[in-house]
Scaffold this motif. Structure first.
Motif, PDB file in Angstrom:
ATOM      1  N   VAL A  56      61.738  -9.282 -18.301  1.00 34.08           N
ATOM      2  CA  VAL A  56      61.844  -8.112 -19.157  1.00 34.08           C
ATOM      3  C   VAL A  56      60.518  -7.929 -19.883  1.00 34.08           C
ATOM      4  O   VAL A  56      60.025  -8.864 -20.533  1.00 34.08           O
ATOM      5  N   LEU A  78      67.610 -11.513 -24.634  1.00 34.59           N
ATOM      6  CA  LEU A  78      67.518 -11.486 -23.172  1.00 34.59           C
ATOM      7  C   LEU A  78      67.006 -12.799 -22.595  1.00 34.59           C
ATOM      8  O   LEU A  78      67.382 -13.168 -21.480  1.00 34.59           O
ATOM      9  N   PHE A  83      66.521 -14.383 -18.658  1.00 35.82           N
ATOM     10  CA  PHE A  83      65.371 -13.567 -18.282  1.00 35.82           C
ATOM     11  C   PHE A  83      64.111 -14.180 -18.885  1.00 35.82           C
ATOM     12  O   PHE A  83      64.143 -14.668 -20.026  1.00 35.82           O
ATOM     13  N   PHE A 128      62.282  -5.390 -15.672  1.00 38.55           N
ATOM     14  CA  PHE A 128      62.974  -4.384 -16.471  1.00 38.55           C
ATOM     15  C   PHE A 128      62.087  -4.023 -17.657  1.00 38.55           C
ATOM     16  O   PHE A 128      61.505  -4.910 -18.287  1.00 38.55           O
ATOM     17  N   ILE A 311      71.284  -3.511 -18.239  1.00 38.81           N
ATOM     18  CA  ILE A 311      70.446  -4.214 -17.262  1.00 38.81           C
ATOM     19  C   ILE A 311      71.294  -5.019 -16.282  1.00 38.81           C
ATOM     20  O   ILE A 311      70.992  -5.079 -15.077  1.00 38.81           O
TER      21      ILE A 311
END
Length: 313
Positions: A56, A78, A83, A128, A311
Motif C-alpha cells: 500500500v 494495513l 500489507f 494499492f 481493498i
C-alpha cells in the motif's frame, strides 16, 4: 459501512482539528529510503516491511508528511493486515528542503509514478494507492492520466477528503470560517520559500511574499510559475482530478464527508462520477476533513476500516 461520528464531535471543525492535534499512533517504526529522482533531487520513502508481496502506497495531504497521524494510522492498520507499507514524502516534506527549485504540487504525478515504478522493481505484485486530500487528488489524477496503460500491479485506489476541483477548493478555504487552516498552510509554505530562496537567491525571490493573503495568491506567485503554469487558475485547471476521474480504469473509492469544511459543492460530483462504473463515491454526512474518528478497542479509525474493506473485497 456507515460512518457515525463520536457524540462529542459536534462540529466539522472539531472533527477536523482534534484528530490532527491529539491522535497518537504508537508502534509505527519506519525504515527510510532516499530515492534519487531523474533531475537529481530526492524523495524520502518511509517503509514498513514484512516481505509481503502486497504493498500500500500512502500519499499525504498539503504540508503533510509520513508522520501525520492519519498516515500513520492507515499505515499501521494495513500493515497489521499483512500489507507492506510505503508512506512517501513529497519534495520538501520530509524535514529537509529539496535540492531543486521545484517543490511538490497537487498534480505532480511524475513523482508518484517514480515511486510506483520503484516499488514494482522491488518485486511487489499487487499495489494499492491511498491518498488524503491533496494526495487524493494526486492518485486520482494519476490513474485517470494512465487510463488502461496503468501498471498492471496497481490494483485499486482509495481517496479521502479530495478537493476534486482545486480552484473551488482554494476559494472555499479562503472563506473567513477557514482562516485558521489557510493561515497555517501559508505559514508553512512561505517558510519553505524563504528557506529555499536563501539557498538559491538567483532562482527564487521572496519579493512576492508580502502580497500573499490566500492560498490562491501563493499558487499564483509561486506554485504556478515554478512548475510551468501560466497562473493559479491554469494550475488548478490542469491538475484538478475532476478532469481525469472519468478515465480511471481500476476500482476506485472516493469518500468526501458532506460536512468537510474544505470542500465546496463542486467536490461532490455524484452525477459525473456515476458515469464511471469503476468508481464508488461515498459522501457520509459527517467526518470533517481527513477526520472520520472512531473510538474502539483496536484504535482503528473508520477511514482505515473502510479502506481495508474496499481493498480486500
Amino acid at each position: 459501512m456507515k460512518y457515525k461520528a463520536p457524540y462529542l464531535y459536534f462540529s466539522p471543525h472539531i472533527e477536523t482539528i482534534l484528530p490532527s492535534l491529539f491522535r497518537k499512533v504508537e508502534g509505527v517504526e519506519y525504515k527510510r529510503e532516499r530515492l534519487t529522482t531523474p533531475d537529481n533531487d530526492f524523495l524520502d520513502l518511509d517503509w514498513l516491511h514484512d516481505d509481503n508481496k502486497k504493498l500500500v502506497i500512502v500519499c499525504h495531504g498539503l504540508e503533510g508528511s509520513s508522520d501525520r497521524p492519519y498516515v500513520k494510522g492507515m499505515a499501521k492498520a494495513l500493515h497489521n493486515s499483512n500489507f507492506d507499507i510505503l508512506a512517501w514524502n513529497y519534495r520538501g516534506c520530509s524535514g529537509e528542503i529539496n535540492n531543486n527549485l521545484r517543490f511538490y504540487h497537487s498534480g505532480a504525478t511524475d513523482d508518484l509514478e517514480l515511486v510506483i515504478n520503484h516499488s514494482i522493481s522491488l518485486g511487489y505484485h499487487e499495489i494499492f494507492l491511498i491518498g488524503f486530500s491533496l494526495g487524493g487528488n494526486l492518485v486520482l489524477k494519476y490513474c485517470g492520466e494512465k487510463e488502461e496503460n496503468i501498471q498492471e500491479q496497481v490494483r485499486k485506489v482509495v481517496a479521502f477528503s479530495v478537493p476534486l476541483d482545486l480552484e473551488a477548493g482554494s476559494n472555499r478555504i479562503a472563506e473567513p470560517s477557514n482562516f485558521i487552516y489557510e493561515r497555517r498552510f501559508l505559514n508553512n509554505l512561505i517558510e519553505k520559500v524563504k528557506q529555499k530562496a536563501a539557498i538559491m537567491p538567483d532562482k527564487l525571490s521572496t519579493a512576492h511574499i508580502k502580497k500573499i493573503k490566500t492560498l490562491y495568491d501563493f499558487d499564483n506567485f509561486y506554485t504556478a510559475p515554478i512548475h510551468g503554469f501560466k497562473n493559479a487558475s491554469d494550475y488548478y485547471s490542469k491538475c484538478s482530478s475532476i478532469n481525469y476521474v472519468t478515465n480511471i480504469k481500476i476500482p476506485t473509492l472516493i469518500i468526501n464527508a458532506k460536512n468537510d469544511p474544505f470542500l465546496p459543492a463542486k467536490c461532490y460530483p455524484a452525477e459525473l462520477l456515476s458515469k464511471n462504473e469503476m468508481i464508488t463515491f461515498e459522501f457520509p454526512e459527517r467526518g470533517g476533513h481527513v477526520g472520520f474518528t472512531e473510538f474502539n478497542q483496536d484504535r482503528m479509525y473508520w477511514s482505515e476500516k473502510r479502506a481495508l474493506k474496499f481493498i480486500l473485497k
